[in-house]
Design an enzyme around this catalytic site. Structure first.
Site, PDB file in Angstrom:
ATOM      1  N   HIS A  17      -8.230  -7.785   9.990  1.00 46.84           N
ATOM      2  CA  HIS A  17      -7.886  -6.831   8.940  1.00 46.84           C
ATOM      3  C   HIS A  17      -8.180  -5.401   9.385  1.00 46.84           C
ATOM      4  O   HIS A  17      -7.353  -4.492   9.198  1.00 46.84           O
ATOM      5  CB  HIS A  17      -8.678  -7.153   7.673  1.00 46.84           C
ATOM      6  CG  HIS A  17      -8.487  -6.171   6.560  1.00 46.84           C
ATOM      7  ND1 HIS A  17      -7.562  -6.349   5.556  1.00 46.84           N
ATOM      8  CD2 HIS A  17      -9.082  -4.973   6.309  1.00 46.84           C
ATOM      9  CE1 HIS A  17      -7.615  -5.313   4.727  1.00 46.84           C
ATOM     10  NE2 HIS A  17      -8.529  -4.474   5.168  1.00 46.84           N
ATOM     11  N   GLU A  18      -9.345  -5.188   9.979  1.00 49.43           N
ATOM     12  CA  GLU A  18      -9.710  -3.839  10.416  1.00 49.43           C
ATOM     13  C   GLU A  18      -8.839  -3.373  11.577  1.00 49.43           C
ATOM     14  O   GLU A  18      -8.432  -2.203  11.641  1.00 49.43           O
ATOM     15  CB  GLU A  18     -11.191  -3.797  10.801  1.00 49.43           C
ATOM     16  CG  GLU A  18     -12.131  -4.002   9.624  1.00 49.43           C
ATOM     17  CD  GLU A  18     -11.853  -3.016   8.499  1.00 49.43           C
ATOM     18  OE1 GLU A  18     -11.843  -1.800   8.746  1.00 49.43           O
ATOM     19  OE2 GLU A  18     -11.627  -3.473   7.363  1.00 49.43           O
ATOM     20  N   HIS A  70      -5.547  -2.065  10.229  1.00 46.83           N
ATOM     21  CA  HIS A  70      -5.567  -0.681   9.755  1.00 46.83           C
ATOM     22  C   HIS A  70      -5.295   0.286  10.914  1.00 46.83           C
ATOM     23  O   HIS A  70      -4.543   1.255  10.773  1.00 46.83           O
ATOM     24  CB  HIS A  70      -6.930  -0.343   9.138  1.00 46.83           C
ATOM     25  CG  HIS A  70      -7.087  -0.764   7.711  1.00 46.83           C
ATOM     26  ND1 HIS A  70      -6.179  -0.439   6.729  1.00 46.83           N
ATOM     27  CD2 HIS A  70      -8.078  -1.470   7.089  1.00 46.83           C
ATOM     28  CE1 HIS A  70      -6.590  -0.926   5.570  1.00 46.83           C
ATOM     29  NE2 HIS A  70      -7.725  -1.558   5.763  1.00 46.83           N
ATOM     30  N   GLU A  87      -4.041  -1.830   2.036  1.00 45.37           N
ATOM     31  CA  GLU A  87      -4.901  -3.008   2.053  1.00 45.37           C
ATOM     32  C   GLU A  87      -4.076  -4.293   2.123  1.00 45.37           C
ATOM     33  O   GLU A  87      -4.384  -5.210   2.888  1.00 45.37           O
ATOM     34  CB  GLU A  87      -5.797  -3.026   0.814  1.00 45.37           C
ATOM     35  CG  GLU A  87      -6.877  -1.958   0.812  1.00 45.37           C
ATOM     36  CD  GLU A  87      -7.830  -2.098   1.988  1.00 45.37           C
ATOM     37  OE1 GLU A  87      -8.285  -3.232   2.251  1.00 45.37           O
ATOM     38  OE2 GLU A  87      -8.103  -1.094   2.643  1.00 45.37           O
TER      39      GLU A  87
END
Length: 258
Positions: free
Chosen positions: A132-133, A136, A189
């Site tokens: 997920h990070e 980004h 997100e």
């Protein structure tokens, strides 16, 4: 190991999940400028942690686990952002009760021991956080957020190209400190949830762990020191959306496990 994984990723058929085109706003901030600023901020953060004897040494078991998981995820990153092939990926662990983790532009990753220990994360759940990070950074959400932030502050609009990249680029060079506190939009997100889910599934991590991860986050959301939740709000809608996305990546996970 990484070279072999890169070769495997390069030879694999690629059918990405659909998250739409990246925002053109991000181009107002030169990627190189932001990555350099991120590198400076990252180095300062590590130096502070080292001075406090909070930076995990090379032989730390948790750090070794994080780096092993990253080695499996990184080969699939460049399909989402060609710049990732030139990034000098770094993964470090800081001893802190804070429940947090992030990946800065240019592939600079930090986990805090709080997120590993307080949530008792499995390897699959760690991969979901890391994916997920990374998403980004790969989708360059920070570039877009910074442009929008500065547009509010100095009256920039979509016609900001008329000012020249140098004006926005100068601002970006001084924004490294903001990279750790940026609050992404709900669409950012959702996008990172899905892209991170795909990265992890391709690397052989169980997509179902994304649901158990956010269930843990939701249950612990009342705790103090949850820096991760200050920039990554949780709730039933997020978990339901993750559950709906599982079928999109299940076959990728099954292929990776063969």
């Amino acid at each position: 190991m990484l070279a072999a994984a890169l070769a495997l990723a390069a030879g694999a058929a690629w059918a990405q999940v659909d998250v739409g085109a990246a925002s053109s706003l991000r181009t107002l901030v030169p990627a190189e400028t932001l990555e350099q600023s991120a590198q400076q901020q990252y180095a300062q953060l590590l130096e502070q942690a080292r001075a406090q004897r909070a930076l995990a040494p090379e032989g730390n078991p948790q750090l070794r686990k994080l780096r092993a998981i990253a080695q499996r995820l990184i080969p699939y990153a460049a399909q989402w952002n060609p710049r990732a092939r030139q990034w000098r990926w770094e993964i470090n662990l800081i001893g802190s009760k804070e429940v947090n983790a992030f990946c800065m532009p240019g592939g600079k990753i930090v986990f805090y021991t709080g997120i590993l220990n307080q949530l008792q994360l499995t390897d699959d759940e760690i991969a979901m956080v890391m994916g997920h990070e990374m998403a980004h950074a790969l989708r360059e959400h920070a570039r877009e957020r910074l442009v929008k932030t500065q547009a509010t502050n100095i009256g920039l609009r979509l016609g900001a190209q008329l000012l020249g990249l140098g004006d926005v680029g100068t601002l970006a060079a001084n924004l490294g400190g903001q990279l750790l506190t940026l609050k992404f939009s709900r669409s950012d997100e959702s996008e990172s949830d899905l892209v991170g889910l795909e990265l992890a599934a391709r690397a052989g991590f169980n997509p179902q762990a994304s649901v158990t991860l956010w269930q843990k986050m939701s249950q612990a959301s009342g705790g103090e020191g949850f820096g991760f939740l200050s920039t990554h709000p949780t709730g039933p809608d997020r978990i339901h959306e993750l559950q709906a996305n599982l079928p999109k990546v299940q076959k990728l996970y099954e292929q990776a496990r063969r």
